[in-house]
Design a protein around this motif. Structure first.
Motif, PDB file in Angstrom:
ATOM      1  N   LYS B 148       0.848  -1.212   0.000  1.00  0.00           N
ATOM      2  CA  LYS B 148       0.000   0.000   0.000  1.00  0.00           C
ATOM      3  C   LYS B 148       0.865   1.235   0.000  1.00  0.00           C
ATOM      4  CE  LYS B 148      -4.700  -0.444   0.821  1.00  0.00           C
ATOM      5  NZ  LYS B 148      -5.311  -1.246   1.868  1.00  0.00           N
ATOM      6  N   ARG B 150       3.533   1.499  -1.418  1.00  0.00           N
ATOM      7  CA  ARG B 150       4.276   1.488  -2.692  1.00  0.00           C
ATOM      8  C   ARG B 150       5.776   1.346  -2.490  1.00  0.00           C
ATOM      9  NH1 ARG B 150       0.794   5.789  -6.328  1.00  0.00           N
ATOM     10  NH2 ARG B 150      -1.183   4.826  -5.836  1.00  0.00           N
ATOM     11  N   ARG B 235       4.530  -6.055 -12.330  1.00  0.00           N
ATOM     12  CA  ARG B 235       5.975  -6.146 -12.166  1.00  0.00           C
ATOM     13  C   ARG B 235       6.693  -5.229 -13.159  1.00  0.00           C
ATOM     14  NH1 ARG B 235       7.826 -11.505 -14.567  1.00  0.00           N
ATOM     15  NH2 ARG B 235       7.314 -10.270 -16.391  1.00  0.00           N
ATOM     16  N   ASP B 237       5.383  -2.522 -14.901  1.00  0.00           N
ATOM     17  CA  ASP B 237       5.047  -1.104 -14.810  1.00  0.00           C
ATOM     18  C   ASP B 237       3.816  -0.906 -13.919  1.00  0.00           C
ATOM     19  OD1 ASP B 237       4.396   1.571 -15.204  1.00  0.00           O
ATOM     20  OD2 ASP B 237       5.086   1.554 -17.278  1.00  0.00           O
ATOM     21  N   GLN B 239       2.616   1.766 -12.523  1.00  0.00           N
ATOM     22  CA  GLN B 239       1.777   2.929 -12.807  1.00  0.00           C
ATOM     23  C   GLN B 239       0.796   2.634 -13.928  1.00  0.00           C
ATOM     24  OE1 GLN B 239       3.335   7.119 -12.980  1.00  0.00           O
ATOM     25  NE2 GLN B 239       3.173   6.675 -15.151  1.00  0.00           N
ATOM     26  N   ARG B 242      -1.966   0.492 -12.607  1.00  0.00           N
ATOM     27  CA  ARG B 242      -2.924   1.252 -11.792  1.00  0.00           C
ATOM     28  C   ARG B 242      -3.899   2.008 -12.676  1.00  0.00           C
ATOM     29  NH1 ARG B 242       1.040   1.947  -7.774  1.00  0.00           N
ATOM     30  NH2 ARG B 242       2.064   3.607  -8.903  1.00  0.00           N
ATOM     31  N   ASN B 247      -6.157  -3.014  -8.831  1.00  0.00           N
ATOM     32  CA  ASN B 247      -5.826  -2.726  -7.440  1.00  0.00           C
ATOM     33  C   ASN B 247      -4.460  -3.353  -7.140  1.00  0.00           C
ATOM     34  OD1 ASN B 247      -5.733  -2.377  -4.722  1.00  0.00           O
ATOM     35  ND2 ASN B 247      -7.795  -3.168  -4.326  1.00  0.00           N
ATOM     36  N   MET B 250      -3.344  -5.223  -3.909  1.00  0.00           N
ATOM     37  CA  MET B 250      -4.102  -6.448  -3.669  1.00  0.00           C
ATOM     38  C   MET B 250      -3.479  -7.629  -4.422  1.00  0.00           C
ATOM     39  SD  MET B 250      -8.091  -6.816  -4.484  1.00  0.00           S
ATOM     40  CE  MET B 250      -9.100  -8.175  -3.947  1.00  0.00           C
TER      41      MET B 250
END
Lengths: 248, 381
Positions: B148, B150, B235, B237, B239, B242, B247, B250
């Protein structure tokens, strides 16, 4: 019908500096809007605010009447906002086809994706996207092996597969040759109508080809908005962005 | 199904069949050793899942292995005859008496501070359940926090490394509860539904072989899901993933938990085969060794990492017991590792994968050539 994308008085603040200063923008359903502005005008930052990469210090972002201000990125994406980055960003160690398949997996949750393959309809859609982007011959190649232009198309293709209601494109033709640019224009025209699109672009030839309405930003603020001809004549725009002699 | 895929499935099938044929060719002493190697193979799979598929390099996998081992060892300790012969009607581990205050009651509830934690472990089923559940829960909590926030790359490695050393210290420090440095020894045989798993018998080997086969197949199936595809995308990328609506924490946490559960399961099997649990399972060198096995075998190949783990341990045993090489075996193992990293960065699994791909390409070229040749013939006819 509410606007596809409605941005009201949003501000991005970094310390005392406001990269985006109380900007409002409304894009109607199916519209293609071009964002214009010199470097540092805050165009990319505005996209960051909309897509949740950076928090809005003030203001409100709505997608079809639904407020998404300061949500987490993946929730904003699930709410229907897709984004293409300025520096093309794809999954380099996956094949081209798998890149598009990933974009086609709709549910955000890990448990709903504990299935083996995409449904047949989605697999057909992946084939369509490969054809649309002209990548069908490199479908089994790793994305890392694509040329710069092909990588841009792949990312666009991923957006098409993701099928978001609102599409944010950050310089989709950056670094492209003339031929590549016109193919990109083709892909974007195909997106048009079903999606509401916001494009940041510098190539004026490209802008004239695709734009309906242009919004011009300067130093974090919107200074003009209107159809291409009107923007080209606007003295404030010429002074701020194009230089007094103009490049148009 | 493509030829490449067929070769892959064939390799899995061949490996699993080979697992069950080993007892035909070896004695009981060797079988016991082989069972342990299979446990290491399972650890290879768990590392490949996090490192290869999720891009998360855990240097603390020994934590989950250790937790799994201790959970079952506690149950087996209470089930051992010596624990029943300590002068109370319910079992008490012998070391607790040595560590107890002179006037402490000889009851598991209160003989040493915290000894009541052992109470539910009188049930071996509870120990077995906790051996998988507790590593999973710990990984779930750790993963949720780390992912979470990051945190990624080398920082995850540092956090997991620090954590395994921390827990190791705590286990050593809580001597009255864990027997500290000595670990848990003198354990009962694992008994399931009246069937006893003697570590020096075929049954224990078959237990390990069946478990490894199960874990391999389950991990292979998991790796073929869309969730695993999305994990690999994450793994590459985060961003991008997302902004496609996934999620991300998760997914990372889920696979981290699965990997931890596999490591915990491996820890339990190791206890069955070796009859002890000790803080050395949480030594840094052991956790690093697992990563080395996976690197040699191929971190992005589940079967490769598994075979890598088994092969290295086997070679290590052979070399260290050869009189001429007794002094040099560590250097030999080190050399193998350096050579693999330099010349086969994707490990043995990577080599196998490339060979299969080349074979598949050649096959399809041949098919295409035959196709055009056929067309030619038709045209001429």
């Amino acid at each position: 019908m509410p606007s596809a994308l409605r941005v009201e008085n949003v501000t991005a603040q970094f310390g005392a500096f406001k990269a985006v200063d109380s900007v409002s923008l409304s894009v109607s359903d199916g519209e293609l809007r071009v964002l214009l502005g010199a470097n540092g005008a805050g165009k990319t930052t505005l996209m960051d605010l909309i897509s949740g990469r950076i928090p809005c210090a003030e203001g409100d972002v709505q997608v079809y009447g639904r407020t998404i201000t300061n949500w987490q990125e993946h929730r904003i994406a699930s709410a229907g906002v897709g984004r293409k980055f300025q520096i093309p960003s794809v999954f380099r160690n996956l094949s081209v086809r798998k890149n598009i398949e990933v974009a086609r997996c709709h549910s955000q949750s890990v448990f709903k994706n504990l299935r083996f393959r995409l449904p047949a309809a989605d697999r057909r859609r992946v084939d369509d996207v490969l054809e649309l982007t002209g990548l069908q011959d490199s479908a089994e190649q790793l994305a890392a092996h694509l040329s710069h232009g092909e990588t841009q198309w792949l990312e666009l293709g991923m957006l098409v597969a993701q099928d978001p209601k609102v599409v944010l494109l950050d310089e989709p033709t950056a670094g492209m040759t003339q031929g590549e640019t016109s193919k990109t224009a083709e892909i974007i025209k195909r997106l048009r109508g079903d999606h509401s699109i916001v494009v940041i672009e510098h190539d004026m030839g490209f802008v004239r080809e695709i734009a309906e309405v242009i919004t011009v930003m300067h130093l974090g603020k919107v200074i003009a908005e209107g159809p291409v001809e009107q923007i080209e004549k606007d003295p404030e725009v010429r002074a701020a962005y194009l230089g007094s002699t103009g490049i148009l | 199904m493509g030829l490449e895929r067929k070769i892959q499935l064939g390799a899995y099938a061949l490996f699993i069949v080979a697992l069950f044929l080993v007892p035909e060719f070896s004695d009981e002493f060797w079988l016991n050793r082989a069972s342990k190697y299979l446990v290491y193979g399972m650890l290879g799979v768990s590392i490949a899942l996090t490192w290869g598929y999720a891009g998360v390099l855990s240097l603390g996998q020994g934590l989950f292995f250790g937790i799994g081992a201790y959970m079952l060892a506690m149950s087996l300790k209470l089930a051992s005859p010596t624990s029943l012969a300590q002068g109370s009607d319910r079992p008490i581990p012998d070391f607790m008496l040595w560590n107890a205050e002179p006037d402490a009651p000889v009851e598991l509830c209160c003989i040493t501070p915290g000894s009541y934690l052992w109470l539910p472990f009188e049930s071996v089923s509870f120990g077995m359940l906790m051996g998988v559940l507790l590593p999973a829960v710990v990984a779930g909590i750790l993963g949720t926090i780390v992912f979470k926030k990051r945190i990624s790359g080398v920082f995850i490695s540092i956090i997991t490394l620090a954590l395994v050393l921390l827990v190791r210290l705590v286990v050593i420090d809580l001597q009255p509860l864990t027997n500290g440095f000595n670990g848990l020894t003198d354990l009962a045989f694992l008994t399931i539904a009246g069937f006893e798993f003697d570590p020096y018998s075929r049954s224990t080997y078959y237990l390990c072989a069946a478990s490894l086969a199960l874990v391999l197949i389950a991990a292979r199936l998991l790796a073929d899901t869309r969730a695993s595809l999305i994990l690999q995308a994450i793994r590459d990328d985060q961003q991008r993933a997302r902004h496609l609506g996934f999620n991300v924490p998760m997914y990372q946490t889920f696979f981290f938990v699965v990997s931890a559960a596999i490591a915990g399961y491996a820890g339990m099997l190791f206890v069955v085969a070796s009859e002890f649990a000790s803080p050395t399972f949480m030594d840094l060198s052991f956790s690093v060794a697992m990563v080395v096995w996976a690197a040699v075998g191929g971190r992005s190949s589940l079967l490769g990492a598994c075979i890598g783990a088994i092969a290295i341990n086997w070679i290590e045993a052979e070399v260290s017991e050869t009189a001429a090489l007794v002094e040099a075996w560590k250097a030999i193992i080190g050399l193998i590792f350096v050579l693999v990293v330099l010349f086969l960065p994707r490990g043995l699994g990577g080599v196998a994968h490339d060979l299969a791909a080349r074979l598949a390409r050649r096959q399809s070229r041949k098919a295409a050539a035959a196709g055009t040749a056929g067309a030619e013939v038709k045209r001429h006819a």
